[in-house]
Design an enzyme around this catalytic site. Sequence first.
Site, PDB file in Angstrom:
ATOM      1  CD  GLU A   1      -2.179   4.743   2.286  1.00 22.92           C
ATOM      2  OE1 GLU A   1      -1.725   3.881   1.495  1.00 22.92           O
ATOM      3  OE2 GLU A   1      -3.394   4.857   2.525  1.00 22.92           O
TER       4      GLU A   1
ATOM      5  CG  HIS B   1      -2.088  -0.917   1.077  1.00 27.04           C
ATOM      6  ND1 HIS B   1      -3.391  -0.516   1.268  1.00 27.04           N
ATOM      7  CD2 HIS B   1      -2.149  -2.231   0.732  1.00 27.04           C
ATOM      8  CE1 HIS B   1      -4.208  -1.540   1.079  1.00 27.04           C
ATOM      9  NE2 HIS B   1      -3.470  -2.586   0.750  1.00 27.04           N
TER      10      HIS B   1
ATOM     11  CB  CYS C   1      -7.345   0.682   3.414  1.00 23.96           C
ATOM     12  SG  CYS C   1      -5.865  -0.070   4.127  1.00 23.96           S
TER      13      CYS C   1
ATOM     14  CB  CYS D   1      -3.292   2.349   5.456  1.00 17.31           C
ATOM     15  SG  CYS D   1      -2.424   1.445   4.159  1.00 17.31           S
TER      16      CYS D   1
END
Length: 575
Positions: free
Chosen positions: A269, A267, A334, A394
């Site tokens: 981030e 992901h 998320c 995240c």
Amino acid sequence: MRAAELALRSFIQFPNASQAHATMGNFTRTATDFTADKLDIPDGFLKEFEPSLRENCDLLHCNTSKNEVFSSIYNHRRLVRLTLDLVSSTNPKRRALSTSLLEHLSPVVLLSELRPGLRYMCLTERVHGRPMRSFVMVVRVEGRVFEGCGHSKRLAKAQAAAAALQSIYNINLGPEKKVLGLQGCRTKNQLPQFFAESIFHLVREKYTELTDSCFSTSHSRHKVLAGIVMTRGFDLRSAQVVSLATGTKCLDSDNVSDHGGTLTDCHAEVVSRRALVRFLYAQLELLLCESADCEEQSIFIPNKGSGGSSGGGGGIFRLQDGVLFHMYVSSSPCGDARLNCPYETTAAYPSRRFHCHLRVKVDGGEGTLPITARRANQKWDGVAPGKLLVTKSCTDKMAKWSVVGLQGALLSHLVEPVYLHSLTVGTLSHTGHLGRAMARRLAPVKHLPFPYRRQQLLLSCLSGSDVRPAGKAPNVSVNWSCGDGGLEEISTSTGRRQDSRTPSRLCRRSMFSRWQRLQQQLSGAEPTSGTYSGSKIAAGRYQRAMQQFTGALQGGGLGTWLRKPPELGHFNVSV
């Protein structure tokens, strides 16, 4: 803004409105009740524009007619518009008058004057068997959603309206509204809009610059872009993009390596944070460089209060004063911050009962699941085919960074905690839910060992956010950190480089190797043969801070912080 100001002025029914407003600037602030239908106006109030009015009509010579005029002008609706007109003025005297007027106005009424027909929606559900503790009301204004929380719907609506007034119209109702539950916490923890927009443009321009120099077409396709910008204070002239990444997927459990050579979470981030750690390693190496060619100054300086010991986790080095890090993410992270937002309806999302809960990412794909008691009780015997790999959402990882820092357990041997200062989000964004997920649910986290703390993030959403690209997310994740020659492309199905299938420069094995070299350089001794997981556990203060963080969440009924199988860290490297 000028056009709107002229429009507001036209609502005030003076034949010579401009002179009337100018005279209002000389009207001293008093304790007058401005909500009254009739208002006693001092005689001197009319002197400057009385001749002009006499030219138009002879009303001012008749006391009865004068009272009728002013009672109609100072009714509630005219007062609101006059107040808003004065707020837009730069004259300090006018601002003082407008402040006294606003103190007596309800934020809900004030907002309804500006945007008639607004609808408020209550998000809070009554959980069976539990008393209702608070209400959460939201309102959508100009495409943006504002949230308020209170012990009654009236107080929650007032908070939501006040947040909209502050953000869109820059109208601050002041500390007098504490009686309505308006504590101002939402606005004081928001990043200034111009600064947030600047962070966004810096990350976007750096990404465009890096992709323009590549021939691969896969770089141009991404669903989420994240980047971290470093500044000296809030001076944008010193702003520098130090890391960025794209990606929305996690590694399949079947492809996880137990030798630290794969990226399990791709992901954007998370990868941009790993790229930042790579940048921090480079800055430490720069500080310890004894070559005359090292003219560039490191962002780290010796920490005089550490006593020269790295074992306690206090850090031998610390950041220079004023060095700040700001993250931009093109889509809301998320997990809880994205799922439990006002854009969803309770009927469509029955999982709202897991409000604030910790969540794990879906194995190999997009989306998250709440951590239930069944998952928490699972026993991990290694990563075998078919075993579920636990990867935190995240939202939860960023909340953790707000407590234990971005640097991770290994670097905490060498540096004091490095925290994010602000977070700017593009699409699917809402600062109220970001604040709840990142800060308010962390309130029980206390008694952290020095120098750890709960970092209060400054939050912001873009006024004109990017549109989240439609279609299937690509199976690649790219990363870059300041000092790298170009982008590195990672396959999200293998967790390794797309071109050579070799380990990523951001993998745990690479980071562990750099950490051991730094330790050897500082101590002058031969590197130890310890494992990656053993070196992380040895960071005592970091681990105690982590225990306080996870214990507070579990004590609040938000779920158990599940860790990856320890076998993943049972490796060592030769320096």
